[in-house]
Structure formats: C-alpha cells, structure tokens
Design a protein around this motif. Structure first.
Motif, PDB file in Angstrom:
ATOM      1  N   GLU A 169       0.810  -1.224   0.000  1.00  0.00           N
ATOM      2  CA  GLU A 169       0.000   0.000   0.000  1.00  0.00           C
ATOM      3  C   GLU A 169       0.841   1.272   0.000  1.00  0.00           C
ATOM      4  O   GLU A 169       0.331   2.378  -0.235  1.00  0.00           O
TER       5      GLU A 169
ATOM      6  N   GLU B  31       0.786   3.591  -3.181  1.00  0.00           N
ATOM      7  CA  GLU B  31      -0.396   4.449  -3.279  1.00  0.00           C
ATOM      8  C   GLU B  31      -0.309   5.596  -2.279  1.00  0.00           C
ATOM      9  O   GLU B  31      -0.666   6.741  -2.588  1.00  0.00           O
ATOM     10  N   LEU B  32       0.177   5.299  -1.081  1.00  0.00           N
ATOM     11  CA  LEU B  32       0.352   6.337  -0.067  1.00  0.00           C
ATOM     12  C   LEU B  32       1.339   7.393  -0.555  1.00  0.00           C
ATOM     13  O   LEU B  32       1.094   8.605  -0.416  1.00  0.00           O
ATOM     14  N   ASP B  33       2.444   6.960  -1.135  1.00  0.00           N
ATOM     15  CA  ASP B  33       3.454   7.891  -1.634  1.00  0.00           C
ATOM     16  C   ASP B  33       2.873   8.785  -2.725  1.00  0.00           C
ATOM     17  O   ASP B  33       3.113  10.005  -2.741  1.00  0.00           O
ATOM     18  N   ALA B  34       2.101   8.218  -3.636  1.00  0.00           N
ATOM     19  CA  ALA B  34       1.498   8.999  -4.713  1.00  0.00           C
ATOM     20  C   ALA B  34       0.515  10.030  -4.164  1.00  0.00           C
ATOM     21  O   ALA B  34       0.463  11.173  -4.639  1.00  0.00           O
ATOM     22  N   GLU B  35      -0.243   9.641  -3.142  1.00  0.00           N
ATOM     23  CA  GLU B  35      -1.225  10.565  -2.563  1.00  0.00           C
ATOM     24  C   GLU B  35      -0.524  11.713  -1.841  1.00  0.00           C
ATOM     25  O   GLU B  35      -0.943  12.878  -1.933  1.00  0.00           O
ATOM     26  N   ILE B  36       0.537  11.412  -1.123  1.00  0.00           N
ATOM     27  CA  ILE B  36       1.291  12.469  -0.434  1.00  0.00           C
ATOM     28  C   ILE B  36       1.858  13.454  -1.447  1.00  0.00           C
ATOM     29  O   ILE B  36       1.778  14.678  -1.259  1.00  0.00           O
ATOM     30  N   LYS B  37       2.416  12.938  -2.530  1.00  0.00           N
ATOM     31  CA  LYS B  37       2.982  13.823  -3.553  1.00  0.00           C
ATOM     32  C   LYS B  37       1.901  14.690  -4.183  1.00  0.00           C
ATOM     33  O   LYS B  37       2.111  15.874  -4.445  1.00  0.00           O
ATOM     34  N   ARG B  38       0.740  14.094  -4.426  1.00  0.00           N
ATOM     35  CA  ARG B  38      -0.338  14.851  -5.064  1.00  0.00           C
ATOM     36  C   ARG B  38      -0.802  15.987  -4.166  1.00  0.00           C
ATOM     37  O   ARG B  38      -0.939  17.130  -4.615  1.00  0.00           O
ATOM     38  N   GLN B  39      -1.016  15.689  -2.897  1.00  0.00           N
ATOM     39  CA  GLN B  39      -1.558  16.709  -1.999  1.00  0.00           C
ATOM     40  C   GLN B  39      -0.522  17.761  -1.632  1.00  0.00           C
ATOM     41  O   GLN B  39      -0.839  18.952  -1.540  1.00  0.00           O
TER      42      GLN B  39
ATOM     43  N   PHE C 151      -1.733  10.752   6.614  1.00  0.00           N
ATOM     44  CA  PHE C 151      -2.330  10.171   5.416  1.00  0.00           C
ATOM     45  C   PHE C 151      -2.724   8.704   5.565  1.00  0.00           C
ATOM     46  O   PHE C 151      -3.424   8.176   4.698  1.00  0.00           O
TER      47      PHE C 151
END
Length: 288
Positions: free
Chosen positions: A134, A137-145, A231
């Motif tokens: 997981e 996905e967590l890394d991608a969400e942190i980068k996006r936000q 997150f």
C-alpha cells in the motif's frame, strides 16, 4: 540573515558555508535533507569538533538555481565548495534524508575523498522492496496533496512561529529568527527538491557503483513519521516504519564496516534538530 558563515564563489554562484575548526579529524560535512538548511544542524555542529555546515545551491543562503537537481550535480558542487573553502579531505559526510542520497553519490564519484558516511534516516532507491504494497499508493497521494498546497494563512504562520521558537530554543536569537523566517517563506523547496526521486535520483544511485570501503553508520528515526500519520492509519504507518528499519539494516549489511542505530522517539524530519547529541555521538564512532 544569519551572523554565521560566509559566501564562497563556486562557478557562477555563491554558496554559504560555516566551518567550526577543531582538533578532531576527519572533518565532518553535514548535508541537510529536503527543506532543511545548514543552520538546522547548528546544535549538532556545536557538539561535533571540526564540522562544516553548508547550503547547496537553491536552498538556504546560497544562490538560487532551478530545482530539482541531479545527485551528481550536487556532489560535484560540494566538492568544489570544499576546495574553495580550504576544507581538506578526506571528510566524513553526514547526510540526512535527501542529503544521504547526495552523500552516497559523492562517495561513489569521489571515493578517495570520503573517510566515512553517516546516513541519518536515509531513503534508498529500493525502498519499495521493503515497504508494504500500500505504500506506493500512499506515496502517490502524499505527492499529489503536497504539490497542491496553498500558501500559509496568517494563523498557520502564527502557530508555526511558536513551534519554531521551541524547536530552535538552543539556537542564538539571530539564527533562530533567520531559520523561522526561511522555513515560513520557502517551505515549498522541500517539495521542489524531491520531484526527481523516481525519475532521476534512484537511477543515479543504482548505476553509480559500490560505496568505498569506509565506516558507515545508519541512524533510524524511532518515532513515527507525522506526514505518514496524516495520510495513513496506524497499522500501515507501523508496517511502513518496520520496513524502513529493515531497509536500513540491509544497507548496513551490504558494506564491510556498517553499523545501525535507532534513535528512540526521533521523527524523520526533525532528527538533526532535536537529537544533536545522537548525531555527535555517531560522528565520534566513525572517527578513528
């Protein structure tokens, strides 16, 4: 502005460096993590004889340059800065987070000029081999936000100013004020410097060859990463931290003279600031 250090000409730019000479050898050079600057290591430097603080181009009080940069560009720049400033090598490189990638790249490029490596809660190009599935996905969400964050509000700045006053309580007043103003106004640099992890930095380290046979010590932050906690749930955060610990142990096992230490209660981003004694102790163990 800080009262410490000097600007040194390196090519077409000027780089800030503060050297506290001492009787100990080799000299230690601190490489800050993303978003941090040399002055963030001031408490560690004052516990570490013969130590250098500096700001790479694009950060702190050094000249501005486009970000992000390659690890090789940062390493080559640091090498020239040490030459211009008259800092004789070989040196111990103490890199935190992103700075640990730059320290390793320096060691790959200039192995004869490195006497030891202190990696402070470092990342690694194979990090996802050690993290839960997981985590991607967590890394991608942190980068996006974090890439879309608005400017700080007046209330956020007020709260952060109070937090910085506590964080830098040991720092002289001028440096405390300079650091607070810098981090409030230029916090996006942390995001900008790390934009090329996946696209460039990881590939550079993989292709760069082995590290020199020098003492290596990896410090692991024993506390939970507050960004991850924002997150992800507690279970995922705990499993991710276990993966980081395993990754750090693997980094140590991959070299002839590796050592691993956990710093209890330390948070990733603030380990150099809140645990200067742990860093000074680690440096003393790397010195002959």
């Amino acid at each position: 502005m800080t009262n410490l250090g000097h600007l040194h000409p390196v090519g077409d730019r000027k780089l800030w460096l503060h050297h506290e000479p001492g009787d100990a050898a080799p000299t230690v050079v601190f490489l800050p993590g993303a978003g941090l600057v040399g002055l963030d290591f001031l408490a560690a430097q004052r516990r570490t004889p013969s130590a250098v603080l500096y700001d790479r181009a694009g950060t702190g009080w050094s000249s501005s340059v486009p970000l992000p940069r390659s690890a090789a560009a940062v390493a080559e720049e640091l090498r020239e800065l040490l030459r211009v400033a008259g800092i004789a090598g070989p040196v111990i490189l103490a890199g935190h987070s992103l700075g640990a990638f730059y320290a390793r790249r320096y060691a790959q490029l200039f192995p004869a000029e490195v006497a030891g490596l202190l990696l402070i809660d470092p990342g690694h190009e194979d990090i996802f081999d050690f993290l839960p599935p997981e985590a991607r996905e967590l890394d991608a969400e942190i980068k996006r936000q974090t890439g879309d964050l608005p400017e700080l509000t007046d209330e956020q700045r007020r709260i952060a100013t109070g937090q910085y006053a506590q964080l830098y309580a040991e720092w002289p007043a001028a440096e405390r004020a300079a650091l607070t103003a810098y981090h409030l106004d230029r916090w996006r640099i942390a995001v900008d410097e790390t934009r090329n992890f996946d696209t460039e930095i990881y590939a550079e380290l993989r292709a760069g060859g082995p590290l020199p046979d020098v003492p290596l010590l990896v410090l692991t932050a024993g506390g939970h990463n507050p960004v991850w906690q924002h997150f992800a749930d507690e279970d995922l955060v705990s499993r991710a931290h276990a993966g980081i610990d395993a990754m750090h142990r693997a980094m140590v096992a991959a070299v002839p003279r590796g050592e691993h230490q956990v710093v209890p209660g330390a948070a990733h981003g603030y380990l150099p600031i809140q645990h200067p004694a742990a860093i000074a102790d680690a440096v003393s163990r790397l010195r002959p």
